[in-house]
Design an enzyme around this catalytic site. Structure first.
Site, PDB file in Angstrom:
ATOM      1  N   HIS A 169      31.606 -70.305 -57.734  1.00  0.00           N
ATOM      2  CA  HIS A 169      30.571 -71.293 -58.065  1.00  0.00           C
ATOM      3  C   HIS A 169      29.524 -71.467 -56.973  1.00  0.00           C
ATOM      4  O   HIS A 169      28.454 -72.034 -57.214  1.00  0.00           O
ATOM      5  CB  HIS A 169      31.224 -72.659 -58.340  1.00  0.00           C
ATOM      6  CG  HIS A 169      31.617 -73.414 -57.101  1.00  0.00           C
ATOM      7  ND1 HIS A 169      32.698 -73.062 -56.321  1.00  0.00           N
ATOM      8  CD2 HIS A 169      31.077 -74.513 -56.496  1.00  0.00           C
ATOM      9  CE1 HIS A 169      32.809 -73.904 -55.311  1.00  0.00           C
ATOM     10  NE2 HIS A 169      31.841 -74.789 -55.378  1.00  0.00           N
ATOM     11  N   ASP A 219      37.993 -71.667 -56.267  1.00  0.00           N
ATOM     12  CA  ASP A 219      36.733 -71.275 -56.880  1.00  0.00           C
ATOM     13  C   ASP A 219      35.664 -70.937 -55.844  1.00  0.00           C
ATOM     14  O   ASP A 219      34.913 -71.803 -55.390  1.00  0.00           O
ATOM     15  CB  ASP A 219      36.229 -72.391 -57.801  1.00  0.00           C
ATOM     16  CG  ASP A 219      35.138 -71.921 -58.747  1.00  0.00           C
ATOM     17  OD1 ASP A 219      34.407 -70.982 -58.375  1.00  0.00           O
ATOM     18  OD2 ASP A 219      35.027 -72.462 -59.850  1.00  0.00           O
ATOM     19  N   HIS A 264      25.574 -74.354 -55.398  1.00  0.00           N
ATOM     20  CA  HIS A 264      25.041 -74.804 -54.110  1.00  0.00           C
ATOM     21  C   HIS A 264      23.813 -73.991 -53.673  1.00  0.00           C
ATOM     22  O   HIS A 264      23.492 -73.939 -52.488  1.00  0.00           O
ATOM     23  CB  HIS A 264      26.132 -74.729 -53.046  1.00  0.00           C
ATOM     24  CG  HIS A 264      27.346 -75.539 -53.381  1.00  0.00           C
ATOM     25  ND1 HIS A 264      27.286 -76.869 -53.748  1.00  0.00           N
ATOM     26  CD2 HIS A 264      28.667 -75.205 -53.432  1.00  0.00           C
ATOM     27  CE1 HIS A 264      28.503 -77.317 -53.997  1.00  0.00           C
ATOM     28  NE2 HIS A 264      29.347 -76.323 -53.824  1.00  0.00           N
ATOM     29  N   ASP A 313      29.022 -80.562 -56.903  1.00  0.00           N
ATOM     30  CA  ASP A 313      30.351 -80.360 -57.460  1.00  0.00           C
ATOM     31  C   ASP A 313      30.707 -81.438 -58.471  1.00  0.00           C
ATOM     32  O   ASP A 313      31.263 -81.140 -59.542  1.00  0.00           O
ATOM     33  CB  ASP A 313      31.394 -80.368 -56.333  1.00  0.00           C
ATOM     34  CG  ASP A 313      31.324 -79.126 -55.458  1.00  0.00           C
ATOM     35  OD1 ASP A 313      30.980 -78.053 -55.985  1.00  0.00           O
ATOM     36  OD2 ASP A 313      31.613 -79.234 -54.255  1.00  0.00           O
TER      37      ASP A 313
END
Length: 428
Positions: free
Chosen positions: A204, A201, A209, A354
């Site tokens: 994301h 991934d 972030h 996360d």
């Protein structure tokens, strides 16, 4: 249970049940964690005769123990008498383990050595009552794996093309690597949410972030967006990683290193690294993160190694190690550990972001109404690429290809009754 019906690779859809269903989880315990090769520890943790660490294979407690002759062994951490754990320590050095319940004692080869009041056990055959061993144990570049299944393929066969990429972290300097840790913490999330995240991934990063990037904590993403082309790489057997292909004008093992001191260190040892890895792995491809199926993940750039230990359908225990070059000077080792812990640890700048995502994804799978609607894995499914210098199947970094590959293999494992069926499904 029709496991394959939960994964639709052509449509790019995943049934959310796989992240919260108790029956599916129990099938994972039986057919996945009791069958696959699982990571136990690093050879630097059990370097000397008598050294041991305790860990898990799925939910099964394990002692990884180097016997007094220097051979590695792994055993269920339970006494054959009543099932009490024979070792309560996380790590150490021992010639014997004695169960605190009735005093049965085992040596470092797992044999039953002492039975108090042995005369009362008139038919006891000590040879038959040693600690329960794993079926196979092996290591690759310092990483120790084991499986409970005697019919499992060898570890090199199991790792396949993934080993070629593991070398970029594990075999770039003479002497290999060593680890420190682990950090351990619990998260209310299914283990697969983390395995798929590390395995493919890249999508994301911009949203999850964003705050860290705005504060200037992470310059790696902006550099690699400008300098290199991202790729998802599926290595077969459920293994996958995301990587950057470096630009010709700045190709080398220093590419995308997170701090300038590590750039300098990698430049200093670039010739040795290339002599060990070859030009493609030293100058062209730079992995960022990946997953060795099912639950071992690595982050090449920030040097973290972690296991997603399952603790139920909606809970996992994360174990995270910092991994460093054994040949590096002490100051560089300390910096490598700092980079690892600062970015990916229980209080790391990216880890908290996360974990919250994984918790929410698992929560959606428990939702009565939400679980009726599939999760979307439709990003760039047909955009595969080719590169003769690299191994595995390549796709755009901004894709769900790796995630679907992981879940297709997951479904094969759970559907199959044995390894023969798995290989037949793979090659048929």
């Amino acid at each position: 249970m029709e496991i394959k019906s939960l994964v639709d690779p052509e449509g790019g859809l995943i049934n959310r049940r796989i992240f919260a269903d108790r029956d599916i989880y129990e099938l994972e315990r039986e057919r996945l964690f009791a069958r696959c090769w699982l990571y136990l520890g690093h050879e630097s943790e059990v370097a000397h005769p008598g050294d041991f660490v305790t860990t898990y294979m799925g939910e099964e407690p394990i002692i990884l123990w180097r016997d007094l002759n220097g051979r590695l062994g792994a055993f269920l951490n339970l006494c054959r008498h009543r099932g009490n754990r024979v070792c309560r320590a996380d790590r150490g050095n021992a010639k014997l383990f004695t169960c605190s319940y009735h005093g049965w004692t085992y040596n470092s080869e797992g044999k039953l050595a002492v039975v108090p009041m042995a005369e009362a056990f008139r038919t006891l055959d000590r040879e038959q009552w040693g600690l329960i061993p794993v079926a196979q144990i092996d290591s690759y570049q310092g990483l120790i794996f084991a499986t409970f299944d005697a019919e499992a393929p060898t570890l090199p066969e199991y790792l396949g093309d993934m080993a070629w990429y593991l070398d970029i972290l594990l075999d770039r300097r003479e002497g290999g690597t060593e680890v420190s840790g682990p950090h351990r913490w619990m998260v209310d999330a299914n283990w697969k949410t983390a395995a798929e995240n590390f395995g493919g991934d890249g999508y994301h990063i911009g949203s999850t972030h964003r705050s860290a990037r705005e504060l200037g904590v992470d310059t790696t993403t902006s550099q690699t967006r400008s300098w290199g082309k991202g790729r998802q790489i599926s290595c077969g057997n459920g293994h996958s990683l995301v990587a950057w292909l470096t630009p010709p004008d700045d190709a080398g093992p220093w590419f995308a290193q997170p701090v300038v001191e590590l750039v300098d260190y990698m430049r200093e040892h670039a010739a040795e690294i290339e002599s060990r890895l070859g030009a493609a792995r030293a100058r062209k491809v730079v992995p960022s993160a990946g997953t060795v199926f099912p639950n071992l993940s690595l982050h090449w750039l920030t040097r973290t190694l972690r296991v997603w230990h399952p603790r139920g359908p909606d809970k996992m225990e994360i174990w995270s190690w910092a991994i460093v070059d054994k040949a590096a000077p002490p100051k560089i080792k300390d910096l490598m550990r700092f980079v690892s812990q600062y970015r990916f640890s229980p209080t790391g700048v990216f880890e908290a972001d996360d974990m919250d995502n994984w918790i929410q994804v698992t929560g959606a799978a428990r939702s009565l109404i939400g679980s009726r609607f599939p999760a979307n894995y439709q990003m760039s499914l047909t955009e595969e690429t080719a590169d003769s210098d690299l191994r595995g199947r390549l796709a755009s970094r901004w894709s769900d290809s790796n995630q679907l590959s992981l879940y297709m293999h997951w479904a094969k494992i759970l559907e199959a009754k044995n390894w023969h069926e798995i290989f037949s499904a793979k090659h048929g």
